[in-house]
Design a protein around this motif. Structure first.
Motif, PDB file in Angstrom:
ATOM      1  N   ASP A  94      -1.958  -3.962   1.743  1.00 24.61           N
ATOM      2  CA  ASP A  94      -0.572  -3.753   1.354  1.00 24.61           C
ATOM      3  C   ASP A  94       0.221  -4.965   1.743  1.00 24.61           C
ATOM      4  OD1 ASP A  94       1.858  -2.927   1.667  1.00 24.61           O
ATOM      5  OD2 ASP A  94       1.560  -1.257   3.172  1.00 24.61           O
ATOM      6  N   LYS A 109       1.475  -4.459  -5.026  1.00 27.63           N
ATOM      7  CA  LYS A 109       1.356  -3.638  -3.779  1.00 27.63           C
ATOM      8  C   LYS A 109       0.221  -4.104  -3.060  1.00 27.63           C
ATOM      9  CE  LYS A 109       4.966  -1.018  -4.625  1.00 27.63           C
ATOM     10  NZ  LYS A 109       6.131  -1.671  -4.407  1.00 27.63           N
ATOM     11  N   SER A 110      -0.823  -4.560  -3.805  1.00 29.84           N
ATOM     12  CA  SER A 110      -2.399  -5.310  -3.046  1.00 29.84           C
ATOM     13  C   SER A 110      -2.569  -6.668  -3.619  1.00 29.84           C
ATOM     14  CB  SER A 110      -3.115  -4.273  -2.811  1.00 29.84           C
ATOM     15  OG  SER A 110      -3.596  -3.821  -4.043  1.00 29.84           O
ATOM     16  N   LEU A 134      -1.848   0.348  -3.924  1.00 27.12           N
ATOM     17  CA  LEU A 134      -2.203  -0.016  -2.355  1.00 27.12           C
ATOM     18  C   LEU A 134      -3.411  -0.134  -2.618  1.00 27.12           C
ATOM     19  CD1 LEU A 134       0.593   1.975  -0.430  1.00 27.12           C
ATOM     20  CD2 LEU A 134       0.355  -0.659  -0.775  1.00 27.12           C
ATOM     21  N   ASN A 135      -4.329  -0.935  -1.489  1.00 21.73           N
ATOM     22  CA  ASN A 135      -5.805  -0.521  -1.590  1.00 21.73           C
ATOM     23  C   ASN A 135      -6.661  -1.011  -2.609  1.00 21.73           C
ATOM     24  OD1 ASN A 135      -5.426  -0.397   1.563  1.00 21.73           O
ATOM     25  ND2 ASN A 135      -4.696   1.573   0.946  1.00 21.73           N
TER      26      ASN A 135
END
Length: 154
Positions: A94, A109-110, A134-135
């Motif tokens: 993140d 986001k990542s 994310l991730n």
């Protein structure tokens, strides 16, 4: 993408890049090819590119695929500089939680950053990959991206 599918895709991409990169000894051409293949083979790669160090110590974008990038990154700030300064791959699940993250595109986001070393084991830049989820990146991405970067003729 599940781990087995990701491993298989990276394996095929790696084999493809081995053959493609034999066609030129030019590092910039090889970087362009790596960007194009990675961006087009992995749907979660939103942005993929190389930031390189200049002789005067700046970090500037060289080649990339995706939306417009930050042209120069503030010294010792963000994920790319962390990869250079720590001389290791950095996985960021993140980006909002990474201290002093540099936002070139708010959709990212990542991120994963892999340092690029020259023949003298000096860091000359990084491969930077962003995702809008994310991730997105894990140890599989880190391992295979390191293998891919090792193919560069530096």
């Amino acid at each position: 993408m599940d781990k087995a599918k990701k491993e298989g895709r990276y394996s095929r991409v790696y084999d493809q890049l081995v053959e493609l990169l034999k066609k030129s000894e030019d590092t910039t051409a090889q970087m362009c090819t790596i960007n194009a293949v990675l961006k087009n083979k992995f749907d979660y790669f939103f942005w993929c590119g190389f930031y390189c160090l200049t002789p005067d110590g700046r970090m500037v974008v060289r080649t990339y695929q995706g939306p417009v990038a930050c042209m120069e990154l503030k010294k010792d700030t963000g994920v790319c500089w962390a990869g250079v300064n720590q001389r290791k791959t950095i996985l960021v699940p993140d980006v909002e939680k990474f201290p002093n993250h540099i936002t070139c595109d708010s959709r990212s986001k990542s991120e994963v950053v892999v340092p690029v070393f020259n023949a003298n084991n000096e860091v000359i830049g990084v491969l930077d990959v962003d995702s809008i989820e994310l991730n997105s990146f894990d140890e599989i991405d880190a391992l295979w991206l390191e293998k891919i970067i090792a193919l560069l003729k530096k």
